[in-house]
Design an enzyme around this catalytic site. Sequence first.
Site, mmCIF file in Angstrom:
data_model
loop_
_atom_site.group_PDB
_atom_site.id
_atom_site.type_symbol
_atom_site.label_atom_id
_atom_site.label_comp_id
_atom_site.label_asym_id
_atom_site.label_seq_id
_atom_site.Cartn_x
_atom_site.Cartn_y
_atom_site.Cartn_z
ATOM 1 C CE LYS A 1 -4.422 0.912 2.152
ATOM 2 N NZ LYS A 1 -5.204 0.941 0.450
HETATM 3 N N1 PMP Z 1 -5.987 -3.288 -3.489
HETATM 4 C C1 PMP Z 1 -5.650 -2.021 -3.190
HETATM 5 C C2 PMP Z 1 -4.676 -1.235 -4.489
HETATM 6 C C3 PMP Z 1 -6.170 -1.105 -2.277
HETATM 7 O O1 PMP Z 1 -5.890 0.027 -2.106
HETATM 8 C C4 PMP Z 1 -7.173 -1.832 -1.577
HETATM 9 C C5 PMP Z 1 -7.705 -0.938 -0.262
HETATM 10 N N2 PMP Z 1 -6.717 -0.977 1.088
HETATM 11 C C6 PMP Z 1 -7.573 -3.241 -1.628
HETATM 12 C C7 PMP Z 1 -7.059 -3.552 -2.807
HETATM 13 C C8 PMP Z 1 -8.489 -3.877 -0.641
HETATM 14 O O2 PMP Z 1 -7.728 -4.214 0.565
HETATM 15 P P1 PMP Z 1 -8.074 -4.393 1.828
HETATM 16 O O3 PMP Z 1 -9.192 -5.422 1.863
HETATM 17 O O4 PMP Z 1 -7.095 -4.707 2.642
HETATM 18 O O5 PMP Z 1 -8.725 -3.290 2.267
#
Ligand code: PMP
Length: 302
Positions: free
Chosen positions: A152
């Site tokens: 992230k």
């Molecule tokens: N992919 C990306 C690029 C994201 O920014 C997010 C949001 N956090 C997700 C997938 C979903 O991940 P999560 O379920 O951990 O929020």
Amino acid sequence: MVTYIDGKFVPDEEASVSVRSRALNYGMGCFGGVRGYLADDEREVYLFRLDLHVRRLARSAKVLYLRMPGTDEEVGRILVELLRRNDVHHDVYIRPLLIHNSNELAPVLDEASTSFIAYCMPLARYIDKDAIDVCVSSWRRVRDNGIPSRTKPTGAYLNSALARREAKDNGYDEAIFLTEDGLVSEGSAEHVFIVRDGVLVSPPSTMDNLDGITRRSLITLATEDLGLSFVERPIGRTELYVADEMFLCGTGAQVTPVRSVDRRVLGDGGVGPITARLKEHFLDVCRGRVEHRRSWLTPVWA
Ligand code: PMP
């Protein structure tokens, strides 16, 4: 609103960084995103899988030479305290952010220059539609080997924003990234699931996507609570077109059904039965209605 920055809770206006900050100039940092759900008593707020979110942030920090401001438990307590200081009794999103906050010219990664910031905002829906139309982006997902998509990283959201802009300009609600090798990676901020012949399928995080917490949670709910079959494997582009059902998931997106991909309508064009069941169960879990999943929730006011 009150924001946390470098050890203090301050009014939003006082939480600022320099225009010279490397974080701003080079996109050097990483972040998290945690949701809080208002409970049925309309007072309590449950943070969904706080421990996993903090652990992922700590792991991202390790990759990117950033320093966490304390143990995982201490960081979790700061995020809970943030909601208390803001007197939050509604659906909420928390953004913890680690940045390389020094003002030198070169893009050097140095643990000592880390700033830890956390702020929150009300959030009901991230995607404002019951079922969305998506396209396969002409932009490719940044490689984990280039800008580590697993972590992230702030800089990688330019990649997401380009894909989202292209999708919107072409009349779609969201974009699906392929990897440089042409396999399904993820959405701009969501993971991908499809249903084929009754089996849920989702690509692994080695497909240049984030180590996802909603995705992981849904796999557990689908297999353990709903008795569904799940397979983790690479997905080809045209498999999306012939899927019986498809949905995107994420902290913001929750479970968002997909109606069409590149104008190919999936199933009968409505929300598929497996998607609907999983979405309902997931939201029940988030609001604290499923006793045996209460351990996934951290109450803010208890
Ligand atoms: N992919 C990306 C690029 C994201 O920014 C997010 C949001 N956090 C997700 C997938 C979903 O991940 P999560 O379920 O951990 O929020």
